[in-house]
Every structure is written in structure tokens, then in C-alpha cells.
Motif scaffolding. Structure first.
Motif, PDB file in Angstrom:
ATOM      1  N   GLU A  73      10.566   0.604  -1.928  1.00 52.20           N
ATOM      2  CA  GLU A  73      10.349  -0.348  -3.133  1.00 52.20           C
ATOM      3  C   GLU A  73      11.418  -1.232  -3.547  1.00 52.20           C
ATOM      4  N   GLN A  74      12.574  -0.774  -3.198  1.00 55.59           N
ATOM      5  CA  GLN A  74      13.751  -1.707  -3.713  1.00 55.59           C
ATOM      6  C   GLN A  74      14.466  -2.168  -2.418  1.00 55.59           C
ATOM      7  N   ILE A  75      14.393  -1.797  -1.191  1.00 54.03           N
ATOM      8  CA  ILE A  75      15.040  -2.246  -0.214  1.00 54.03           C
ATOM      9  C   ILE A  75      14.179  -3.152   0.764  1.00 54.03           C
ATOM     10  N   MET A  80       0.806  -1.039   0.100  1.00 60.17           N
ATOM     11  CA  MET A  80       0.073  -0.119   0.004  1.00 60.17           C
ATOM     12  C   MET A  80       0.652   1.240   0.025  1.00 60.17           C
ATOM     13  N   LEU A  81       1.771   1.130   0.939  1.00 58.45           N
ATOM     14  CA  LEU A  81       2.710   2.342   0.887  1.00 58.45           C
ATOM     15  C   LEU A  81       3.410   2.646  -0.540  1.00 58.45           C
ATOM     16  N   ASN A  82       3.713   1.620  -1.373  1.00 56.55           N
ATOM     17  CA  ASN A  82       4.416   1.607  -2.537  1.00 56.55           C
ATOM     18  C   ASN A  82       3.631   2.092  -3.767  1.00 56.55           C
ATOM     19  N   ALA A  83       2.231   2.123  -3.393  1.00 54.24           N
ATOM     20  CA  ALA A  83       1.108   2.587  -4.265  1.00 54.24           C
ATOM     21  C   ALA A  83       0.620   4.108  -3.850  1.00 54.24           C
ATOM     22  N   SER A  84       1.243   4.314  -2.839  1.00 50.13           N
ATOM     23  CA  SER A  84       0.959   5.879  -2.053  1.00 50.13           C
ATOM     24  C   SER A  84       2.058   6.684  -2.009  1.00 50.13           C
TER      25      SER A  84
END
Length: 304
Positions: A222-224, A210-214
Motif C-alpha cells: 500500500e505505501q511502498i 487489486m492486491l491492495n483490495a485483497s
């Protein structure tokens, strides 16, 4: 494809980044002269036609452009300005420092090398070991424009985003310190916030998705965090002691310029604590485990 005008290249420092970059240079057909004290790092490149030399000075006796990619400022200074350093080479005309050393050292190198008619470029890298492997590094270059253009085909061998930041020595280093300070700070802040969410009952995978879509998404999330940390492997590919070194360099340079760095000073303390708890060569994501131990009790509840 190389031509008679293609410069011969020297490469000093065949660690996690350097060996991968050197492979790309060989792939592009560059004549490659190497120095590294580790014979195991040299071996696969020598098998492909690169040549090894006993000192950095010998590399600079055989190469027009010498690239340096080593862990710390003191090693860079010795490799470039020491008794057997690049500065004493007979063929070198451009020195490129891909290490993260800070702008103050970049300016000292430029001043010393200019007396020998050697151009100096500070060209630190972003993208980590994966970027070096895939040839997709970001290369932030400060220094003489003509020297930068002479090196453009070299940088293109391993870089996707290559930018001349400015002619003043040290500007590339400054941008790299900004980059790494942001990575360090977002790693600490995002991990701390997510650990709160875990303790409050959120599922960590759903939370990071959800954070990575927000609006909270970042390279860190996203990567770590969504990758290595979620697997509890803590192996992103950048050493803990090197990230702490970069944070300390940032703080020193910020103080030199009179810029307040309150948040960055707190972030440094987390990396200090992580470094005190074991092997300095562990991955930088060990700092998440430090936060983990501080914020999650021993009740057996789910962590990252």
C-alpha cells in the motif's frame, strides 16, 4: 503549554528522523538542548530558540531527559557511555534511545546507567520520515514504568501510537526488530511475486490496486510499492544500509534466543546484494531493483 515542572530536553542526532522530531518538541514549547556534528542540521532549530552544545555530556549537563536518535549501535554506545557521553552528565535523569540497536545493547545501557541513577528507556520508532514529519510515529518503549510516564508528554509531541511494552529493558528494541524484519521480508516477497506477474503480462498498476483490495495487501504493497516504486523513484525514506543493519540485528538476536530464522536469512542476502551494488545511503527500495535485474530480461518489457 509548558509549566515550571516541564523537563528540559536534550536531543542527540538530527538526521532524517531526529530533526523533524526536534521541531515537534519546539512546537510544544520544550526547552531543547542539542548535539549533532552537522551545523546545517542544527541551524534551523537554533533559529527557533534551541541551544547547541559541544558534546553529548554537555547536553546531559543541561537536560533532565536526553533523547538519542542516531544510525548505529556503536554510535549509540559512544554517545551514551563514551568519555564525553551522556552517562557523565550532571543533570540528566532519563536516557531515551530512539535508535534501532537491538535488545542486547539496551540491556547494557540500562546496567551502566543505573549505576549513575539514570533511568534508561529503549524507545525505537516506526513510521519513517513521513511519520516523523507529521508527528504520527509509533513509539515502542521498554524500561522503567515511572520513567516512561515522566516522558509521556515528550513522546506525545511526535508520536501517535505510544506504548509501554514492558519494564524489562530491550523489549521495545525487540518489537522494532520484529517490525523491520517483517517490512524487509514483505518488500522482497511482494516485489518478487509482482515481478512474476509483470513478466507474465499483468499491468503493474492494476495488479497492485487489486492486491491492495485483497488479502495480499500490506504496508509494503500500500505505501511502498503503490507509491515510490510505481513511480520508479525509489525514495521511500529509509536508508538501505540501515535496513540491512536491522535485518542483521534481528538475525543475531534470533540466534541468541534459539529461534530459527530461515526466511529472514534469505531476505538478508537480497539486502547484502543491494548494498554491494553502490552507495549504502541509497533508499532501501533499491532492493526491488536488484530483483528487477534478476527476474526481468533486457527485452524492453514493462517493469514496475
Amino acid at each position: 503549554m509548558t509549566t515550571p515542572d516541564t523537563p528540559s530536553i536534550g536531543f542527540i542526532g538530527l538526521g532524517a528522523m531526529g530533526q523533524k522530531m526536534a521541531r515537534h518538541l519546539l512546537d510544544k514549547g520544550f526547552d531543547l538542548n542539542l548535539f549533532d556534528p552537522n551545523p546545517h542540521a542544527l541551524a534551523p532549530l537554533l533559529e527557533r530558540g534551541a541551544r547547541s552544545h559541544a558534546t553529548p555530556r554537555e547536553v546531559a549537563d543541561h537536560a533532565h531527559i536526553v533523547l538519542v536518535c542516531v544510525p548505529t549501535p556503536d554510535i549509540v554506545e559512544n554517545v551514551v557511555l563514551g568519555a564525553d557521553g551522556v552517562i557523565h552528565g550532571q543533570k540528566v535523569s532519563i536516557l531515551v534511545d530512539h535508535s534501532t540497536t537491538g535488545p542486547s545493547l539496551a540491556r547494557r545501557l540500562q546496567a551502566a546507567l543505573s549505576e549513575r541513577n539514570i533511568a534508561a528507556l529503549d524507545a525505537p520508532l516506526a513510521g519513517g520520515a513521513a511519520g516523523a514529519q507529521n508527528g504520527t510515529l509509533s513509539v515502542m518503549v521498554g524500561g522503567d514504568r515511572a520513567a516512561y510516564e515522566r516522558c509521556s508528554s515528550v513522546f506525545a509531541a511526535f508520536g501517535k501510537k505510544v506504548e509501554h511494552i514492558g519494564t524489562e529493558p530491550g523489549l521495545g528494541q525487540t518489537l522494532k526488530l520484529v517490525n523491520n524484519m517483517i517490512v524487509a521480508a514483505t518488500l522482497v516477497a511482494t516485489s518478487e511475486a509482482m515481478l512474476f506477474g509483470v513478466k507474465a503480462g499483468l499491468d503493474p498498476r492494476q495488479m497492485v490496486e487489486m492486491l491492495n483490495a485483497s488479502t495480499a495487501r500490506s504496508f509494503t504493497s500500500e505505501q511502498i510499492l503503490a507509491g515510490t516504486v510505481m513511480r520508479r523513484e525509489f525514495d521511500f525514506g529509509f536508508r538501505l544500509d540501515l535496513m540491512r543493519k536491522d535485518v542483521r540485528l534481528f538475525l543475531a538476536e534470533a540466534e541468541n534466543t534459539g529461534v530459527p530464522a530461515f526466511t529472514s536469512s534469505v531476505v538478508k542476502q537480497f539486502f547484502d546484494q543491494a548494498l554491494s551494488e553502490g552507495d549504502p545511503a541509497r533508499d532501501m527500495t533499491h532492493v526491488v531493483q536488484v530483483l528487477d535485474s534478476l527476474l526481468i530480461d533486457a527485452s524492453g518489457m514493462k517493469r514496475f
